[in-house]
Design a protein around this motif. Structure first.
Motif, PDB file in Angstrom:
ATOM      1  N   THR A  29      10.741 -30.008  38.643  1.00  0.00           N
ATOM      2  CA  THR A  29      10.824 -29.085  39.632  1.00  0.00           C
ATOM      3  C   THR A  29       9.614 -29.295  40.541  1.00  0.00           C
ATOM      4  OG1 THR A  29       9.403 -27.413  38.277  1.00  0.00           O
ATOM      5  CG2 THR A  29      12.057 -27.301  38.083  1.00  0.00           C
ATOM      6  N   ASP A  30       8.723 -30.031  40.389  1.00  0.00           N
ATOM      7  CA  ASP A  30       7.444 -30.245  41.355  1.00  0.00           C
ATOM      8  C   ASP A  30       7.601 -31.162  42.071  1.00  0.00           C
ATOM      9  OD1 ASP A  30       5.222 -28.470  41.565  1.00  0.00           O
ATOM     10  OD2 ASP A  30       4.097 -30.260  41.336  1.00  0.00           O
ATOM     11  N   ARG A  68      11.042 -26.827  44.594  1.00  0.00           N
ATOM     12  CA  ARG A  68      10.752 -25.422  44.101  1.00  0.00           C
ATOM     13  C   ARG A  68      10.882 -24.265  45.535  1.00  0.00           C
ATOM     14  NH1 ARG A  68       7.512 -24.271  40.185  1.00  0.00           N
ATOM     15  NH2 ARG A  68       6.745 -26.525  39.738  1.00  0.00           N
ATOM     16  N   SER A 136      12.226 -26.965  29.242  1.00  0.00           N
ATOM     17  CA  SER A 136      11.248 -26.459  29.975  1.00  0.00           C
ATOM     18  C   SER A 136      11.077 -27.163  31.467  1.00  0.00           C
ATOM     19  CB  SER A 136       9.914 -26.784  29.329  1.00  0.00           C
ATOM     20  OG  SER A 136       9.507 -28.389  29.349  1.00  0.00           O
ATOM     21  N   THR A 137      10.112 -26.530  32.215  1.00  0.00           N
ATOM     22  CA  THR A 137      10.053 -27.111  33.609  1.00  0.00           C
ATOM     23  C   THR A 137       8.862 -27.732  33.887  1.00  0.00           C
ATOM     24  OG1 THR A 137       9.423 -25.093  34.580  1.00  0.00           O
ATOM     25  CG2 THR A 137      11.978 -25.701  34.650  1.00  0.00           C
ATOM     26  N   THR A 138       8.707 -28.834  34.744  1.00  0.00           N
ATOM     27  CA  THR A 138       7.344 -29.435  34.992  1.00  0.00           C
ATOM     28  C   THR A 138       6.357 -28.514  35.890  1.00  0.00           C
ATOM     29  OG1 THR A 138       8.259 -30.503  36.925  1.00  0.00           O
ATOM     30  CG2 THR A 138       8.349 -31.791  34.942  1.00  0.00           C
ATOM     31  N   LYS A 139       5.137 -28.776  35.439  1.00  0.00           N
ATOM     32  CA  LYS A 139       4.057 -27.928  36.472  1.00  0.00           C
ATOM     33  C   LYS A 139       3.443 -28.748  37.563  1.00  0.00           C
ATOM     34  CE  LYS A 139       4.727 -24.207  34.145  1.00  0.00           C
ATOM     35  NZ  LYS A 139       6.228 -24.298  33.447  1.00  0.00           N
ATOM     36  N   THR A 140       3.481 -30.009  37.253  1.00  0.00           N
ATOM     37  CA  THR A 140       2.849 -31.191  38.209  1.00  0.00           C
ATOM     38  C   THR A 140       3.939 -32.380  38.275  1.00  0.00           C
ATOM     39  OG1 THR A 140       1.566 -32.064  36.544  1.00  0.00           O
ATOM     40  CG2 THR A 140       0.433 -30.519  37.805  1.00  0.00           C
TER      41      THR A 140
END
Length: 205
Positions: A29-30, A68, A136-140
């Motif tokens: 997502t990033d 996003r 889950s979703t990516t943060k970076t």
């Protein structure tokens, strides 16, 4: 097996084959939003063959925009058009009525961001498939995915691999033959509760 891939608009069969055979699913997502991908398009089987459904988005004046942060252009009446296309394509399919009431709110309730809408579509399809997943979703953003199988290339609508998926009966297959790797909705409306068994029996490299 842990996998990483992009949330797309009603993902195609290849996406879901990867997903159902995974132990854990990480959504990218990033990354930057790119045009001509499945992030905002899906393909169904219409009366005249393969039919693309595109969600209009608002492109930033800047060169790069995070996935996003991309908003849907809801000034266009795209939801109504997409629902009418689905009705026209699948109202005679064996299982359309079975899922119709669950799906219709997606085409009446507005969502601001394309990523949020895609995740809503994904969750609803999982409910229809009775598929329980750990996600889950990516943060970076990481260019090279570590400790996971990278299926992010599946998002590319223009560089699609040829998949040898088993045939199943499609509404207009007597007119145009079998069309592989369409939206998960095509499989769901035609195969119903058997869709999950179908996905589990297919493979992609």
């Amino acid at each position: 097996m842990n996998i990483i891939l992009h949330p797309t608009y009603f993902p195609n069969i290849a996406h879901f084959v990867a997903i159902v055979n995974a132990g854990y699913v990480i959504f990218e997502t990033d990354d930057n939003f790119l045009k001509q991908t499945y992030r905002n398009r899906t393909y169904i089987y219409g009366a005249n063959g393969k039919l693309g459904l595109n969600i209009p988005v608002i492109h930033s004046q800047k060169n790069r925009q995070k996935y996003r942060d991309v908003k849907i252009f809801n000034e266009e009446n795209w939801q109504s058009l997409h629902w009418k296309s689905l009705l026209s394509a699948y109202r005679t399919s064996p299982f359309f009525e079975y899922y119709e009431d669950e799906l219709q709110p997606l085409f009446t309730e507005q969502v601001d961001y394309i990523l949020d809408f895609n995740l809503k579509c994904f969750e609803l399809v999982c409910d229809c498939l009775q598929l329980e997943l750990n996600t889950s979703t990516t943060k970076t953003y990481q260019k090279i995915a570590e400790d996971k199988t990278d299926f992010r290339h599946l998002v590319n609508a223009k560089k699609e691999a040829i998949y040898e998926f088993e045939t199943y009966t499609q509404v207009f297959s007597s007119k145009h033959g079998f069309i592989p790797n369409l939206s998960i909705l095509d499989l769901l409306f035609n195969e119903g509760p058997n869709a999950l068994n179908y996905l589990e029996s297919q493979t992609i490299s």
